[in-house]
Enzyme design. Structure first.
Site, mmCIF file in Angstrom:
data_model
loop_
_atom_site.group_PDB
_atom_site.id
_atom_site.type_symbol
_atom_site.label_atom_id
_atom_site.label_comp_id
_atom_site.label_asym_id
_atom_site.label_seq_id
_atom_site.Cartn_x
_atom_site.Cartn_y
_atom_site.Cartn_z
ATOM 1 N N HIS A 87 0.753 -1.271 -0.129
ATOM 2 C CA HIS A 87 0.053 0.019 -0.090
ATOM 3 C C HIS A 87 0.972 1.263 -0.083
ATOM 4 C CE1 HIS A 87 -3.243 2.616 1.478
ATOM 5 N NE2 HIS A 87 -2.636 3.226 1.972
ATOM 6 N N GLU A 88 1.755 1.353 0.834
ATOM 7 C CA GLU A 88 2.605 2.424 1.108
ATOM 8 C C GLU A 88 3.650 2.627 -0.231
ATOM 9 O OE1 GLU A 88 1.949 4.417 3.155
ATOM 10 O OE2 GLU A 88 0.787 3.106 4.530
ATOM 11 N N HIS A 91 1.735 4.313 -2.850
ATOM 12 C CA HIS A 91 1.795 6.015 -2.661
ATOM 13 C C HIS A 91 3.020 6.269 -3.477
ATOM 14 C CE1 HIS A 91 -1.729 6.469 -0.205
ATOM 15 N NE2 HIS A 91 -1.487 5.852 0.697
#
Length: 181
Positions: A87-88, A91
């Site tokens: 998820h990070e 980003h």
């Protein structure tokens, strides 16, 4: 501040550089996911905090960092950690830090202009009766413009987070682990 935002936020949070021996799980998960996603490996940091949290920062994929707390490292299983790190990394890949910075700058600019308009309306003196009717529209603009700008910023942030969830599920290959985390 955009160029140094990663260093600023890491310094404020008390992050330390992740050690491949002490933080083996975190560093190995991040390295493997970066290889699989075709992303350059970000700098990895650990924050001594029992609250489970993780975040990405940096101006582009080549100058990025991912930080996790000791709380999240102790709480999650490997597959869940893979989901969170994916998820990070999404980003970072989508340059969400840049998008967030632009949105925050626009909100700040709109708020500043609305405040200046408020001061100008307050101290513009010599109003006749026709101008006094505009006081309510001026007041509405001064109050509503910053609120609308903040709502737009929050909507952008939320939509980027949903995109990171989708990308994290694709990178990790295990959407249920991300959901579990």
């Amino acid at each position: 501040s955009y160029y140094y935002s990663d260093k600023i936020v890491l310094k404020i949070s008390g992050a330390r550089v992740a050690n491949s021996k002490e933080d083996r799980l975190f560093t190995s998960v991040a390295e493997n996911l970066c290889i699989g996603a075709g992303l350059p490996k970000p700098k990895l940091y650990v924050i001594e905090d029992s609250a489970p949290n993780a975040f990405a920062t940096g101006r582009n994929p080549q100058h990025s960092a991912v930080a996790v707390t000791t709380g999240i490292l102790s709480l999650l299983k490997r597959d869940e950690l893979e989901g969170v790190i994916s998820h990070e990394l999404t980003h970072v890949k989508n340059r969400d830090i840049l998008v967030g910075t632009i949105a925050a700058t626009l909100v700040g600019t709109i708020t500043f202009i609305a405040r200046m308009a408020g001061w100008a309306a307050m101290f513009s003196g010599g109003r006749d009766s026709k101008d006094r009717n505009n006081i309510f529209s001026d007041l509405a603009l001064i109050i509503i413009a910053p609120i609308a700008a903040m709502l737009i910023q929050m909507a952008i942030s939320r939509s980027r987070d949903y995109m990171a969830d989708e990308g994290g599920a694709q990178i990790s290959g295990n959407p249920l682990a991300l959901a579990s985390a």
